[in-house]
Enzyme design. Structure first.
Site, PDB file in Angstrom:
ATOM      1  N   ALA A  11       4.386   2.231 -27.985  1.00 16.42           N
ATOM      2  CA  ALA A  11       5.920   2.503 -27.799  1.00 16.42           C
ATOM      3  C   ALA A  11       7.087   1.706 -27.780  1.00 16.42           C
ATOM      4  O   ALA A  11       6.376   0.094 -28.665  1.00 16.42           O
ATOM      5  CB  ALA A  11       6.351   2.909 -25.440  1.00 16.42           C
ATOM      6  N   MET A  13       8.414  -1.925 -25.950  1.00 13.94           N
ATOM      7  CA  MET A  13       7.677  -2.597 -25.716  1.00 13.94           C
ATOM      8  C   MET A  13       6.277  -3.408 -26.679  1.00 13.94           C
ATOM      9  O   MET A  13       6.585  -4.109 -27.216  1.00 13.94           O
ATOM     10  CB  MET A  13       6.981  -2.933 -24.725  1.00 13.94           C
ATOM     11  N   SER A 128       9.075  -9.882 -19.277  1.00 15.58           N
ATOM     12  CA  SER A 128      10.545  -9.312 -18.775  1.00 15.58           C
ATOM     13  C   SER A 128      11.422  -9.583 -20.251  1.00 15.58           C
ATOM     14  O   SER A 128      11.196 -10.984 -20.399  1.00 15.58           O
ATOM     15  CB  SER A 128      11.440  -9.559 -17.690  1.00 15.58           C
ATOM     16  N   LYS A 182       6.438 -11.293 -11.198  1.00 15.97           N
ATOM     17  CA  LYS A 182       7.440 -10.408 -12.118  1.00 15.97           C
ATOM     18  C   LYS A 182       7.500  -9.361 -11.142  1.00 15.97           C
ATOM     19  O   LYS A 182       8.611  -8.551 -10.792  1.00 15.97           O
ATOM     20  CB  LYS A 182       6.362  -9.780 -13.010  1.00 15.97           C
ATOM     21  N   HIS A 185      10.745 -11.081  -9.545  1.00 16.04           N
ATOM     22  CA  HIS A 185      11.660 -11.270  -9.972  1.00 16.04           C
ATOM     23  C   HIS A 185      12.658  -9.495 -10.331  1.00 16.04           C
ATOM     24  O   HIS A 185      13.906  -9.718 -10.563  1.00 16.04           O
ATOM     25  CB  HIS A 185      11.129 -11.656 -11.928  1.00 16.04           C
ATOM     26  N   ASN A 186      11.992  -8.724 -10.266  1.00 11.69           N
ATOM     27  CA  ASN A 186      12.588  -7.220 -10.719  1.00 11.69           C
ATOM     28  C   ASN A 186      13.178  -7.500  -9.427  1.00 11.69           C
ATOM     29  O   ASN A 186      14.429  -6.660  -9.159  1.00 11.69           O
ATOM     30  CB  ASN A 186      11.858  -6.201 -10.696  1.00 11.69           C
ATOM     31  N   GLU A 189      16.310  -9.243  -9.328  1.00  6.31           N
ATOM     32  CA  GLU A 189      17.595  -8.448 -10.063  1.00  6.31           C
ATOM     33  C   GLU A 189      18.486  -7.388  -9.851  1.00  6.31           C
ATOM     34  O   GLU A 189      18.968  -7.089  -9.949  1.00  6.31           O
ATOM     35  CB  GLU A 189      16.619  -7.777 -11.459  1.00  6.31           C
TER      36      GLU A 189
HETATM   37  P1  NBP Z   1       6.084   3.222 -21.249  1.00  2.00           P
HETATM   38  O1  NBP Z   1       6.388   2.468 -20.057  1.00  2.00           O
HETATM   39  O2  NBP Z   1       7.034   4.332 -21.940  1.00  2.00           O
HETATM   40  O3  NBP Z   1       4.871   3.829 -22.016  1.00  2.00           O
HETATM   41  C1  NBP Z   1       4.008   4.557 -23.218  1.00  2.00           C
HETATM   42  C2  NBP Z   1       3.310   4.025 -23.549  1.00  2.00           C
HETATM   43  O4  NBP Z   1       1.631   4.627 -22.238  1.00  2.00           O
HETATM   44  C3  NBP Z   1       2.409   5.229 -24.647  1.00  2.00           C
HETATM   45  O5  NBP Z   1       2.566   4.008 -25.679  1.00  2.00           O
HETATM   46  C4  NBP Z   1       1.401   5.723 -23.694  1.00  2.00           C
HETATM   47  O6  NBP Z   1       1.563   6.733 -25.275  1.00  2.00           O
HETATM   48  C5  NBP Z   1       1.114   4.810 -23.248  1.00  2.00           C
HETATM   49  N1  NBP Z   1       0.401   6.154 -22.061  1.00  2.00           N
HETATM   50  C6  NBP Z   1       0.396   6.766 -20.819  1.00  2.00           C
HETATM   51 BR1  NBP Z   1       2.645   7.328 -20.942  1.00  2.00          BR
HETATM   52  N2  NBP Z   1      -0.441   7.454 -20.759  1.00  2.00           N
HETATM   53  C7  NBP Z   1      -1.335   7.099 -21.535  1.00  2.00           C
HETATM   54  C8  NBP Z   1      -2.780   6.856 -20.760  1.00  2.00           C
HETATM   55  N3  NBP Z   1      -2.692   8.656 -20.399  1.00  2.00           N
HETATM   56  N4  NBP Z   1      -3.346   6.135 -22.024  1.00  2.00           N
HETATM   57  C9  NBP Z   1      -2.692   6.329 -23.223  1.00  2.00           C
HETATM   58  N5  NBP Z   1      -1.804   5.952 -23.439  1.00  2.00           N
HETATM   59  C10 NBP Z   1      -1.062   6.209 -22.388  1.00  2.00           C
HETATM   60  O7  NBP Z   1       6.699   1.986 -22.935  1.00  2.00           O
HETATM   61  P2  NBP Z   1       7.442   0.964 -22.462  1.00  2.00           P
HETATM   62  O8  NBP Z   1       8.606   0.929 -22.078  1.00  2.00           O
HETATM   63  O9  NBP Z   1       7.302   0.275 -24.169  1.00  2.00           O
HETATM   64  O10 NBP Z   1       6.233   0.391 -21.380  1.00  2.00           O
HETATM   65  C11 NBP Z   1       5.729  -0.128 -21.767  1.00  2.00           C
HETATM   66  C12 NBP Z   1       4.702  -1.124 -20.622  1.00  2.00           C
HETATM   67  O11 NBP Z   1       5.837  -2.466 -20.303  1.00  2.00           O
HETATM   68  C13 NBP Z   1       5.550  -0.555 -18.692  1.00  2.00           C
HETATM   69  O12 NBP Z   1       3.923  -0.631 -18.008  1.00  2.00           O
HETATM   70  C14 NBP Z   1       6.591  -0.862 -18.296  1.00  2.00           C
HETATM   71  O13 NBP Z   1       6.653  -0.496 -17.345  1.00  2.00           O
HETATM   72  C15 NBP Z   1       6.967  -2.368 -19.112  1.00  2.00           C
HETATM   73  N6  NBP Z   1       7.687  -2.800 -19.353  1.00  2.00           N
HETATM   74  C16 NBP Z   1       8.668  -2.369 -19.816  1.00  2.00           C
HETATM   75  C17 NBP Z   1       9.859  -3.005 -20.014  1.00  2.00           C
HETATM   76  C18 NBP Z   1      11.353  -1.869 -20.785  1.00  2.00           C
HETATM   77  O14 NBP Z   1      12.529  -2.817 -20.688  1.00  2.00           O
HETATM   78  N7  NBP Z   1      11.229  -0.535 -21.399  1.00  2.00           N
HETATM   79  C19 NBP Z   1      10.708  -4.395 -19.800  1.00  2.00           C
HETATM   80  C20 NBP Z   1       9.119  -5.102 -19.184  1.00  2.00           C
HETATM   81  C21 NBP Z   1       7.426  -4.021 -19.043  1.00  2.00           C
HETATM   82  P3  NBP Z   1       1.961   8.182 -26.282  1.00  2.00           P
HETATM   83  O15 NBP Z   1       2.705   7.805 -26.871  1.00  2.00           O
HETATM   84  O16 NBP Z   1       0.836   8.188 -26.549  1.00  2.00           O
HETATM   85  O17 NBP Z   1       2.467   8.643 -25.165  1.00  2.00           O
END
Ligand code: NBP
Length: 469
Positions: A11, A13, A128, A182, A185-186, A189
């Site tokens: 996804a 990140m 973050s 983290k 941190h949130n 935030e």
């Molecule tokens: P998401 O938090 O929306 O997660 C999507 C990803 O998780 C996709 O690759 C999806 O695969 C995979 N996934 C799921 Br949902 N269920 C799964 C499963 N059962 N088996 C395998 N893969 C699975 O994506 P994101 O926003 O890129 O965030 C990724 C991580 O980073 C999260 O934990 C998030 O909390 C953390 N984070 C996010 C941010 C931000 O600003 N977005 C900042 C800091 C940390 P698929 O494509 O097959 O559905």
């Protein structure tokens, strides 16, 4: 091509972190449950780069050089468990798994124990900076097996934001230290966002200022001691016009704030551990109130209050609000750091809070100029119990506390809620009060529950039949 490191979860990140690592010279194997996301990267932004697309976990693991280093960037919770369950049996002793998702620290402890049983190394890694940070340099907060960190230190420090005092990445401690930091941190935030939103509300409803004018004020404040990412984006948001209506877009956005859970966890854990974090909690509760849109609309028709105008000199209100914002934001950092200090002692993280402040200096959402004096204060006195006891915050308190009182009082008089600002003021006033009314609470507890009490004039534990007289 053998990959130096692997990223699971393509996804936003995961894709951006993989590209960031590649940009630093690493060959990166990538895998995602849904094939299309991997293809999107390999055939799009990753085309011609050292990105190795793989379409099942065994192929992903085979593409990695040994000891293998894998970063999981999938949705926190069951998604991460599903990936780890499949991944762990494919790895060998000494391989490293990093969870970069927003995992609850208790989940990290559980997964670390699972990794331990297999002889794997494991890091819970707080990341973050959102999608921009992931691509250009986030703040990275790893904790867990130190030997595991050593095998990946170079990759992480190069991938992280390069801050004013070094890379915004450091090994923070054993166990779940990284994810705990983290989470807090949130929480900070949440509190800073809420405080800025309260300033906006007072400017808008109390002073009838238009978004462009508010943007000027936030922009000016962002030149000074309070400068930081959240002020910077606020003034940009306030300047943005909706292309369809030409209206300031912010005024067309529904006023119900979402939350993904980390701020809530931070507050829950602060309560569990008896850490004082009222401004972080106030920010979580303010989001909960914001979500009651239908109820609020109905109540607004029934429950009267004062007209929300402040009716005072605008420049003076703004000057005081700047002081109020300053003290509340410092209080938010203080509350988060206080929680970390307590957790570190109780959980054996061995956190260096000045190092945490250094890691937060760039790349992350709470980066701000305030982290320079915060880091300095914590470096000079690692056991500093309260930021306002150190320079420059003690003199800022003296300079601005009347402004904070006046801002909170005027907002309350005008019926404008300022829960973050008022909670910070109450916390600081409570903290600086030698004798609080808790003596009466002790007496009440003893009255109805025989809970006993201590006295100020002699040692021991006492119980009184209070209604005998
Ligand atoms: P998401 O938090 O929306 O997660 C999507 C990803 O998780 C996709 O690759 C999806 O695969 C995979 N996934 C799921 Br949902 N269920 C799964 C499963 N059962 N088996 C395998 N893969 C699975 O994506 P994101 O926003 O890129 O965030 C990724 C991580 O980073 C999260 O934990 C998030 O909390 C953390 N984070 C996010 C941010 C931000 O600003 N977005 C900042 C800091 C940390 P698929 O494509 O097959 O559905």
């Amino acid at each position: 091509m053998t990959a130096d490191v692997g990223v699971v979860g393509m996804a936003v990140m995961g894709q951006n972190l993989a590209l960031n690592m590649e940009n630093k010279g690493y060959t990166v194997a990538v895998y995602n449950r849904t094939r299309e996301r991997t293809e999107e990267l390999a055939e799009g932004r990753g085309r011609g780069l050292r990105i190795v697309p793989t379409y099942d976990l065994p192929a992903f693991v085979s593409a990695l050089s040994r000891p293998r280093r894998v970063l999981s960037m999938v949705k926190a919770g069951p998604g991460t468990d599903a990936v780890l369950e499949e991944l762990f049996p494919l790895l060998e002793e000494g391989d490293l798994v990093m969870d970069g998702g927003n995992a609850h620290f208790a989940d990290t402890e559980r997964r670390l124990a699972q990794a331990d049983r297999r002889g794997l190394r494991y890091l819970g890694v707080g990341v973050s900076g959102g999608e921009y940070g992931a691509l250009h340099g986030p703040a990275i907060m790893p904790g867990g097996h130190r030997e595991g960190y050593e095998t990946v230190e170079e990759v992480l420090t190069e991938t992280a934001a390069q801050g004013p005092e070094g890379p915004c990445c450091a090994y923070l401690g054993p166990g779940s230290a990284g994810h705990y930091v983290k989470m807090v941190h949130n929480g900070i935030e949440y509190a800073i966002m809420q405080t800025i939103a309260e300033s906006y509300d007072v400017m808008k409803r109390g002073l009838s200022m238009a978004p462009a004018e508010m943007a000027e004020v936030f922009s000016r404040w962002n030149q000074g001691e309070l400068a930081g990412y959240l002020l910077e984006i606020t003034q940009k948001i306030l300047r943005y016009s909706d292309p369809h209506t030409d209206e300031p877009l912010v005024e067309l956005v529904l006023d119900t704030a979402q939350q993904k859970g980390t701020g809530k966890w931070s507050t829950q854990v602060a309560l569990d551990e008896g850490a004082g974090a009222p401004t972080i909690a106030a920010a979580v509760f303010a989001r909960i109130v914001s979500a009651l849109k239908g109820e609020r609309m109905a109540a607004s028709e029934v429950l009267g209050g004062p007209a929300p105008e402040l009716g005072a000199d605008k420049n003076q209100v703004l000057e005081e609000m700047h002081g109020a914002l300053y003290l509340t934001v410092v209080s938010a950092y203080d509350q988060g750091l206080r929680q970390l200090r307590q957790a570190s002692a109780e959980r054996g993280y061995g956190l260096s809070l000045s190092e945490v402040a250094r890691v937060w200096m760039d790349g992350c959402i709470i980066r701000s100029r305030l982290l320079f004096p915060i880091r300095k204060a914590l470096s000079e006195k690692p056991d500093l119990p309260f930021l306002f006891l150190a320079a420059p915050f003690s003199s800022r308190w003296r300079e601005h506390h009347c402004a904070l009182r006046s801002t909170v009082a005027s907002a309350h008089q005008a019926g404008i809620p300022v829960p973050a600002m008022s909670s910070a003021l109450d916390f600081i006033d409570g903290y600086r009060t030698g004798r609080l009314p808790a003596n009466l609470i002790q007496a009440q507890r003893d009255f109805f529950g025989a809970h006993t009490y201590q006295r100020v004039d002699k040692d021991g534990t006492f119980h009184t039949q209070w209604d005998e007289l």
